[in-house]
Design an enzyme around this catalytic site. Sequence first.
Site, PDB file in Angstrom:
ATOM      1  N   LYS A  10      -9.794  10.362  13.758  1.00  0.00           N
ATOM      2  CA  LYS A  10     -11.163   9.876  13.606  1.00  0.00           C
ATOM      3  C   LYS A  10     -11.945  10.674  12.551  1.00  0.00           C
ATOM      4  CE  LYS A  10     -11.420   7.956  18.300  1.00  0.00           C
ATOM      5  NZ  LYS A  10     -12.208   7.871  19.562  1.00  0.00           N
ATOM      6  N   TYR A  50     -12.955  -2.290  17.933  1.00  0.00           N
ATOM      7  CA  TYR A  50     -13.403  -1.890  19.276  1.00  0.00           C
ATOM      8  C   TYR A  50     -14.046  -3.053  20.035  1.00  0.00           C
ATOM      9  CZ  TYR A  50     -12.447   3.149  18.914  1.00  0.00           C
ATOM     10  OH  TYR A  50     -11.840   4.372  18.849  1.00  0.00           O
ATOM     11  N   ASN A 113     -14.285  12.493  19.274  1.00  0.00           N
ATOM     12  CA  ASN A 113     -13.177  13.103  20.002  1.00  0.00           C
ATOM     13  C   ASN A 113     -11.844  13.079  19.252  1.00  0.00           C
ATOM     14  OD1 ASN A 113     -12.638  10.426  20.335  1.00  0.00           O
ATOM     15  ND2 ASN A 113     -12.708  10.412  22.561  1.00  0.00           N
ATOM     16  N   HIS A 116      -7.704   8.561  18.367  1.00  0.00           N
ATOM     17  CA  HIS A 116      -7.559   7.356  19.178  1.00  0.00           C
ATOM     18  C   HIS A 116      -6.086   7.107  19.430  1.00  0.00           C
ATOM     19  CE1 HIS A 116      -7.556   3.137  20.397  1.00  0.00           C
ATOM     20  NE2 HIS A 116      -6.591   2.968  19.510  1.00  0.00           N
ATOM     21  N   GLU A 127      -3.635  -3.596  17.700  1.00  0.00           N
ATOM     22  CA  GLU A 127      -4.170  -2.544  16.830  1.00  0.00           C
ATOM     23  C   GLU A 127      -3.272  -2.286  15.611  1.00  0.00           C
ATOM     24  OE1 GLU A 127      -6.630  -0.321  20.418  1.00  0.00           O
ATOM     25  OE2 GLU A 127      -4.872   0.677  19.578  1.00  0.00           O
TER      26      GLU A 127
HETATM   27  P1  ATP Z   1      -9.682   5.711  22.386  1.00  0.00           P
HETATM   28  O1  ATP Z   1      -9.767   4.225  22.766  1.00  0.00           O
HETATM   29  O2  ATP Z   1     -10.507   6.034  21.155  1.00  0.00           O
HETATM   30  O3  ATP Z   1      -8.279   6.183  22.286  1.00  0.00           O
HETATM   31  P2  ATP Z   1     -10.148   6.411  25.115  1.00  0.00           P
HETATM   32  O4  ATP Z   1      -9.197   5.309  25.433  1.00  0.00           O
HETATM   33  O5  ATP Z   1      -9.855   7.777  25.660  1.00  0.00           O
HETATM   34  O6  ATP Z   1     -10.334   6.579  23.552  1.00  0.00           O
HETATM   35  P3  ATP Z   1     -12.282   4.544  25.630  1.00  0.00           P
HETATM   36  O7  ATP Z   1     -12.886   4.410  26.984  1.00  0.00           O
HETATM   37  O8  ATP Z   1     -11.337   3.500  25.151  1.00  0.00           O
HETATM   38  O9  ATP Z   1     -11.620   6.004  25.552  1.00  0.00           O
HETATM   39  O10 ATP Z   1     -13.486   4.691  24.605  1.00  0.00           O
HETATM   40  C1  ATP Z   1     -13.277   4.477  23.219  1.00  0.00           C
HETATM   41  C2  ATP Z   1     -14.015   5.546  22.461  1.00  0.00           C
HETATM   42  O11 ATP Z   1     -15.414   5.355  22.657  1.00  0.00           O
HETATM   43  C3  ATP Z   1     -13.771   6.987  22.920  1.00  0.00           C
HETATM   44  O12 ATP Z   1     -12.619   7.558  22.389  1.00  0.00           O
HETATM   45  C4  ATP Z   1     -15.007   7.681  22.399  1.00  0.00           C
HETATM   46  O13 ATP Z   1     -14.928   7.923  20.996  1.00  0.00           O
HETATM   47  C5  ATP Z   1     -16.074   6.621  22.663  1.00  0.00           C
HETATM   48  N1  ATP Z   1     -16.683   6.799  23.977  1.00  0.00           N
HETATM   49  C6  ATP Z   1     -16.130   6.555  25.190  1.00  0.00           C
HETATM   50  N2  ATP Z   1     -16.980   6.817  26.188  1.00  0.00           N
HETATM   51  C7  ATP Z   1     -18.125   7.241  25.592  1.00  0.00           C
HETATM   52  C8  ATP Z   1     -19.393   7.658  26.063  1.00  0.00           C
HETATM   53  N3  ATP Z   1     -19.660   7.702  27.379  1.00  0.00           N
HETATM   54  N4  ATP Z   1     -20.316   8.032  25.163  1.00  0.00           N
HETATM   55  C9  ATP Z   1     -20.061   7.967  23.827  1.00  0.00           C
HETATM   56  N5  ATP Z   1     -18.887   7.578  23.312  1.00  0.00           N
HETATM   57  C10 ATP Z   1     -17.927   7.220  24.168  1.00  0.00           C
HETATM   58 MG    MG Z   2      -9.366   3.325  24.609  1.00  0.00          MG
END
Ligand code: ATP
Ligand code: MG
Length: 138
Positions: A10, A50, A113, A116, A127
Amino acid sequence: MSQRTFSIIKPDAIRKGHAGAILADIEKAGFRIVAIKKLFISKPQAEGFYYVHKERPFFESLTTFMSSGPIVALVLEKENAIADLRRLMGATNPANAEEGTIRKKYAGSIEENAIHGSDGEETASFEIGYFFAGHELV
Ligand code: ATP
Ligand code: MG
């Protein structure tokens, strides 16, 4: 059986100069890099990627962040790639991520974070197809 997954380094991790270290962690964990490219996605492209999160309160902020700077898109392959990459990444919120995981080492916040990873076989195919043409998978 060998499996493919999709990953993004990211914008926060690229800005902080962690792209190389993250790629090294991924290779050390036994993943083969099938495809790799650095690119800059627009806000509409981030929204399309997303799409499943479009009703979530963080959608606007997340898609702004994902289009705020270059990313590295990856297709990775190994046995059990999807689950193993999720384990290597660590919890979404780096505060809850296990020691040694990519998010523990390089992520700054629940949004910024670092990485992804696809969360299932269907999302992985969607994806991979969103970012790569078939002839780019080698
Ligand atoms: P990713 O899909 O990016 O691999 P993930 O599966 O661990 O991450 P998801 O729940 O799919 O988490 O959320 C997608 C992304 O949205 C997260 O990686 C983070 O960057 C962002 N995100 C998730 N929860 C929050 C939140 N509560 N506040 C802000 N950003 C968030
Ligand atoms: Mg996810």
